[in-house]
Design a protein around this motif. Sequence first.
Motif, short mmCIF file in Angstrom:
data_model
loop_
_atom_site.label_atom_id
_atom_site.label_comp_id
_atom_site.label_asym_id
_atom_site.label_seq_id
_atom_site.Cartn_x
_atom_site.Cartn_y
_atom_site.Cartn_z
N UNK A 64 -2.94 -7.18 -0.28
CA UNK A 64 -3.15 -5.95 -1.05
C UNK A 64 -1.84 -5.43 -1.63
N UNK A 65 -0.78 -5.55 -0.86
CA UNK A 65 0.54 -5.12 -1.36
C UNK A 65 0.96 -5.98 -2.56
N UNK A 66 0.75 -7.29 -2.46
CA UNK A 66 1.12 -8.19 -3.56
C UNK A 66 0.33 -7.85 -4.82
N UNK A 67 -0.99 -7.66 -4.66
CA UNK A 67 -1.83 -7.33 -5.82
C UNK A 67 -1.41 -6.00 -6.43
N UNK A 68 -1.10 -5.04 -5.59
CA UNK A 68 -0.73 -3.70 -6.09
C UNK A 68 0.53 -3.73 -6.93
N UNK A 69 1.55 -4.46 -6.47
CA UNK A 69 2.84 -4.39 -7.14
C UNK A 69 3.09 -5.51 -8.15
N UNK A 70 2.29 -6.58 -8.10
CA UNK A 70 2.50 -7.67 -9.06
C UNK A 70 1.31 -7.88 -9.99
N UNK A 71 0.22 -7.17 -9.74
CA UNK A 71 -1.00 -7.32 -10.56
C UNK A 71 -1.47 -8.78 -10.59
N UNK A 72 -1.42 -9.43 -9.44
CA UNK A 72 -1.85 -10.83 -9.36
C UNK A 72 -3.31 -10.96 -9.78
N UNK A 73 -3.61 -11.96 -10.58
CA UNK A 73 -4.96 -12.16 -11.08
C UNK A 73 -5.80 -12.95 -10.09
N UNK A 74 -7.12 -12.91 -10.29
CA UNK A 74 -8.06 -13.56 -9.37
C UNK A 74 -7.79 -15.06 -9.27
N UNK A 75 -7.53 -15.70 -10.40
CA UNK A 75 -7.28 -17.14 -10.38
C UNK A 75 -6.05 -17.48 -9.56
N UNK A 76 -5.03 -16.63 -9.61
CA UNK A 76 -3.80 -16.88 -8.85
C UNK A 76 -4.05 -16.72 -7.35
N UNK A 77 -4.92 -15.79 -6.98
CA UNK A 77 -5.25 -15.63 -5.57
C UNK A 77 -6.03 -16.82 -5.04
N UNK A 78 -7.02 -17.27 -5.81
CA UNK A 78 -7.86 -18.37 -5.36
C UNK A 78 -7.12 -19.70 -5.33
N UNK A 79 -6.25 -19.92 -6.30
CA UNK A 79 -5.56 -21.21 -6.37
C UNK A 79 -4.57 -21.37 -5.21
N UNK A 80 -4.23 -20.26 -4.55
CA UNK A 80 -3.41 -20.36 -3.34
C UNK A 80 -4.10 -21.24 -2.29
N UNK A 81 -5.43 -21.15 -2.21
CA UNK A 81 -6.17 -21.99 -1.27
C UNK A 81 -6.09 -23.45 -1.67
N UNK A 82 -6.10 -23.70 -2.97
CA UNK A 82 -5.96 -25.07 -3.47
C UNK A 82 -4.59 -25.63 -3.11
N UNK A 83 -3.55 -24.81 -3.20
CA UNK A 83 -2.21 -25.25 -2.81
C UNK A 83 -2.16 -25.58 -1.32
#
Length: 266
Positions: A64-83
Amino acid sequence: MESPERVELPAAFEDVDVDVLVQLIADMMERLMAINDQIPLSPESLTRFHSRTPPGISILDYLRRIVRFTRAERSCLLITLHYIDQVVARMPIFVLSSLTCHRFVIAAIAVSSKCLCDTFSSNSVYAKVGGIPIGEFNVLERELLRMIDWRLTSTREVLQEYYVSLVRTYSRGTYYINDALSSSGISSSDSDMDYDATPSPTASPPPAAHPEPYSHSGLPAGRNGSPTAARREPSAILIDPATLPQGAPPPPTVEQNMAFAAFRQE
């Protein structure tokens, strides 16, 4: 006691509320960490993502902190699982634990944002948000790129499979997707959206094609990542165990032995 009210989520991950997606990802990571934290630490398993002690912030609050301050998009969050899946396929001894998860996540979101998004934050911002010195963060970024062999993209279909899997295995059971829609997972506004025209050779197969990695409890089933039978098996996310490299892992390096000695002293 009344069962919690179930909430229907959009069929396509592009339409889900970001905080809901964060909850789903954090729930999955917490279950993985609960399993993998039981695996004894060994010199050969040490990576640059290992911290000396577990961070004092939960992975949910960290995301939540990362999303709040970097505006991370949904695709970037999901692709973390792929990594994560790519890394455990290439380095079977690596596990996502309470010592590695936070540092891996901030590095993964940073590199994916640079690859997939038109705008992204600087490394100094990612380092500050992640609570990591800038020099150390730069090392983590390079190490992650090396570990995934610079394979930064994925298809929309793979990300959609991760999303559907997260909803179906959510431990609280409060979310669901309409089965008639989730099979396609395509929204009217994003039907021809694709993050990569050609699937990566290491792209994770959908759960339906490989049901065996999933246990009856809803957690990803274990796989053998160590030559020592007494160790608990680390867990992957969507990786098919049959595709994992065979053979014993390489012996620990001098740097790993020194780092492991420092861990034991503390």
